[in-house]
Design a protein around this motif. Structure first.
Motif, PDB file in Angstrom:
ATOM      1  N   UNK A 122      22.979  18.299  41.935  1.00 22.65           N
ATOM      2  CA  UNK A 122      21.763  18.786  41.294  1.00 22.65           C
ATOM      3  C   UNK A 122      21.063  19.818  42.164  1.00 22.65           C
ATOM      4  N   UNK A 123      21.088  19.601  43.477  1.00 22.39           N
ATOM      5  CA  UNK A 123      20.442  20.538  44.398  1.00 22.39           C
ATOM      6  C   UNK A 123      21.074  21.926  44.291  1.00 22.39           C
ATOM      7  N   UNK A 124      22.383  21.970  44.094  1.00 20.60           N
ATOM      8  CA  UNK A 124      23.089  23.248  44.069  1.00 20.60           C
ATOM      9  C   UNK A 124      23.145  23.883  42.681  1.00 20.60           C
ATOM     10  N   UNK A 179      27.888   8.787  48.151  1.00 23.05           N
ATOM     11  CA  UNK A 179      27.059   7.895  47.357  1.00 23.05           C
ATOM     12  C   UNK A 179      25.882   8.614  46.742  1.00 23.05           C
ATOM     13  N   UNK A 180      25.625   9.864  47.164  1.00 20.77           N
ATOM     14  CA  UNK A 180      24.515  10.629  46.612  1.00 20.77           C
ATOM     15  C   UNK A 180      25.001  11.995  46.155  1.00 20.77           C
ATOM     16  N   UNK A 181      26.248  12.051  45.736  1.00 21.35           N
ATOM     17  CA  UNK A 181      26.833  13.324  45.322  1.00 21.35           C
ATOM     18  C   UNK A 181      26.092  13.925  44.132  1.00 21.35           C
ATOM     19  N   UNK A 182      25.503  13.078  43.284  1.00 25.11           N
ATOM     20  CA  UNK A 182      24.776  13.585  42.129  1.00 25.11           C
ATOM     21  C   UNK A 182      23.544  14.378  42.574  1.00 25.11           C
ATOM     22  N   UNK A 183      22.839  13.868  43.600  1.00 28.21           N
ATOM     23  CA  UNK A 183      21.676  14.595  44.120  1.00 28.21           C
ATOM     24  C   UNK A 183      22.092  15.930  44.713  1.00 28.21           C
ATOM     25  N   UNK A 184      23.211  15.938  45.438  1.00 30.38           N
ATOM     26  CA  UNK A 184      23.683  17.180  46.044  1.00 30.38           C
ATOM     27  C   UNK A 184      24.124  18.163  44.964  1.00 30.38           C
ATOM     28  N   UNK A 197      14.896  21.754  41.223  1.00 33.99           N
ATOM     29  CA  UNK A 197      15.066  20.615  42.120  1.00 33.99           C
ATOM     30  C   UNK A 197      15.135  21.093  43.566  1.00 33.99           C
ATOM     31  N   UNK A 198      15.856  22.186  43.800  1.00 32.28           N
ATOM     32  CA  UNK A 198      15.942  22.732  45.156  1.00 32.28           C
ATOM     33  C   UNK A 198      14.563  23.151  45.656  1.00 32.28           C
ATOM     34  N   UNK A 199      13.813  23.889  44.848  1.00 27.61           N
ATOM     35  CA  UNK A 199      12.496  24.364  45.280  1.00 27.61           C
ATOM     36  C   UNK A 199      11.537  23.197  45.504  1.00 27.61           C
ATOM     37  N   UNK A 200      11.684  22.143  44.694  1.00 26.15           N
ATOM     38  CA  UNK A 200      10.836  20.963  44.889  1.00 26.15           C
ATOM     39  C   UNK A 200      11.099  20.337  46.255  1.00 26.15           C
ATOM     40  N   UNK A 201      12.369  20.129  46.588  1.00 30.83           N
ATOM     41  CA  UNK A 201      12.680  19.503  47.872  1.00 30.83           C
ATOM     42  C   UNK A 201      12.361  20.433  49.045  1.00 30.83           C
ATOM     43  N   UNK A 202      12.557  21.727  48.850  1.00 29.96           N
ATOM     44  CA  UNK A 202      12.212  22.681  49.908  1.00 29.96           C
ATOM     45  C   UNK A 202      10.712  22.662  50.161  1.00 29.96           C
ATOM     46  N   UNK A 203       9.919  22.601  49.086  1.00 27.72           N
ATOM     47  CA  UNK A 203       8.468  22.514  49.242  1.00 27.72           C
ATOM     48  C   UNK A 203       8.050  21.207  49.880  1.00 27.72           C
ATOM     49  N   UNK A 204       8.711  20.130  49.487  1.00 23.63           N
ATOM     50  CA  UNK A 204       8.404  18.818  50.066  1.00 23.63           C
ATOM     51  C   UNK A 204       8.727  18.801  51.546  1.00 23.63           C
ATOM     52  N   UNK A 205       9.828  19.404  51.923  1.00 26.59           N
ATOM     53  CA  UNK A 205      10.211  19.438  53.336  1.00 26.59           C
ATOM     54  C   UNK A 205       9.181  20.190  54.167  1.00 26.59           C
ATOM     55  N   UNK A 206       8.725  21.338  53.660  1.00 25.43           N
ATOM     56  CA  UNK A 206       7.700  22.103  54.372  1.00 25.43           C
ATOM     57  C   UNK A 206       6.425  21.290  54.525  1.00 25.43           C
ATOM     58  N   UNK A 207       6.016  20.630  53.441  1.00 27.13           N
ATOM     59  CA  UNK A 207       4.797  19.813  53.490  1.00 27.13           C
ATOM     60  C   UNK A 207       4.954  18.673  54.483  1.00 27.13           C
ATOM     61  N   UNK A 208       6.122  18.053  54.520  1.00 30.81           N
ATOM     62  CA  UNK A 208       6.371  16.950  55.436  1.00 30.81           C
ATOM     63  C   UNK A 208       6.200  17.395  56.874  1.00 30.81           C
ATOM     64  N   UNK A 209       6.786  18.525  57.226  1.00 25.68           N
ATOM     65  CA  UNK A 209       6.665  19.020  58.601  1.00 25.68           C
ATOM     66  C   UNK A 209       5.208  19.300  58.955  1.00 25.68           C
ATOM     67  N   UNK A 210       4.458  19.833  57.998  1.00 24.66           N
ATOM     68  CA  UNK A 210       3.058  20.145  58.260  1.00 24.66           C
ATOM     69  C   UNK A 210       2.226  18.881  58.480  1.00 24.66           C
ATOM     70  N   UNK A 211       2.723  17.748  57.995  1.00 22.61           N
ATOM     71  CA  UNK A 211       2.014  16.475  58.190  1.00 22.61           C
ATOM     72  C   UNK A 211       2.672  15.624  59.273  1.00 22.61           C
ATOM     73  N   UNK A 212       3.423  16.289  60.136  1.00 26.27           N
ATOM     74  CA  UNK A 212       3.979  15.595  61.285  1.00 26.27           C
ATOM     75  C   UNK A 212       5.191  14.743  60.996  1.00 26.27           C
ATOM     76  N   UNK A 213       5.780  14.903  59.820  1.00 24.70           N
ATOM     77  CA  UNK A 213       6.974  14.140  59.457  1.00 24.70           C
ATOM     78  C   UNK A 213       8.224  14.999  59.670  1.00 24.70           C
TER      79      UNK A 213
END
Length: 284
Positions: A192-194, A185-190, A199-215
């Motif tokens: 786009x990620x590849x 159901x989200x094959x388009x996002x996947x 888009x990949x760097x955006x989500x990778x950066x978001x993931x790092x930021x999330x972990x740093x904020x306890x998420x």
């Protein structure tokens, strides 16, 4: 001969206008000439550094290439030159006799990776164990032994192959029928990620930021974009391998800056959602 007209061997990236044997013979001649040029006694580490520097300069001289091509060459031959594997350059037929890659309980590293991928996709462990015909204690031993081998492998062959298998999204015939709470159901996002590095760097950066904020950064990506951890890690390895094989310093710098920019933007977003940074209330 300009870099634009040099043809390179696809395996070792040496120029096809000379043999690799002649290259390394000339390299050793230059190393010995350098060592004989003065009375200084060099340590083994110093000689290794001298050899590395002379190898780079000789490669650039014989191929009339830029520094990015030199880095590609060094990466492609990192195991030969330094005894360390690089992602995208480990060939299974070159390491068949490596005892650290011997199957554990009859399961190869590729099998273990395929099981790990299914688990990170959200497939219940019990379903995976049943399909593979093993019990939970065997899986615990697989985790322990493969982990130990990765830790003791100074060449990083096991770890690098594990990453390459992840990039390939390795599977096993017995596991292919198992469903996963993945990107259905989200094959388009996947997709786009590849295909979209931004888009990949955006989500990778978001993931790092999330972990740093306890998420839980991986869970955040799954909730927001329907991309599970296994698929994300697979794409991450694909981008890393592509960067190794097609190294371009300008692109590396560009995407590093973009990654940091997006990380800071998401950090501000997560901070706002949590009521702002504590430091925001402190006045100096």
């Amino acid at each position: 001969m300009s870099n634009n007209h040099t043809n390179y061997d696809v395996e070792n990236l040496h120029g096809t206008h000379y043999s690799s044997e002649s290259f390394y013979q000339e390299l050793e001649n230059r190393v010995q000439q350098y060592l004989a040029s003065d009375d200084e006694v060099y340590s083994e580490d110093e000689i290794a550094n001298i050899r590395t520097n002379l190898r780079k300069s000789l490669y650039q001289e014989w191929n009339d290439c830029d520094s990015d091509q030199v880095i590609r060459f060094e990466t492609a031959n990192s195991y030969k030159h330094h005894g360390i594997q690089s992602s995208g350059f480990v060939k299974e037929n070159d390491v068949e006799e490596n005892p650290l890659l011997a199957p554990v309980h009859g399961l190869s590293l590729r099998d273990y990776t395929a099981m790990t991928i299914k688990i990170t996709q959200g497939v219940p462990e019990a379903d995976i164990f049943a399909a593979m015909g093993i019990e939970a204690p065997v899986w615990d031993e697989l985790n322990t032994i493969w982990g130990q081998r990765m830790a003791e492998d100074t060449s990083f062959t096991v770890t690098t192959l594990f990453g390459q298998y992840f990039a390939e999204n390795a599977t096993h015939p017995k596991l292919e029928a198992l469903g996963a709470s993945s990107s259905a159901g989200n094959s388009e996002n996947l997709r786009k990620l590849s295909t979209d590095r931004y888009f990949y760097e955006e989500l990778a950066g978001a993931r790092e930021a999330a972990y740093e904020y306890g998420l839980d950064g991986a869970q955040w990506i799954l909730d927001e974009y329907g991309i599970n951890l296994a698929d994300f890690q697979s794409v991450a390895m694909q981008w890393m391998t592509q960067q190794n094989q097609q190294f371009n310093s300008a692109d590396v710098l560009h995407f590093t800056d973009y990654h940091q920019q997006k990380k800071e933007e998401y950090a501000a977003k997560f901070a706002e959602e949590q009521g702002g940074n504590i430091a925001d209330d402190i006045e100096f």
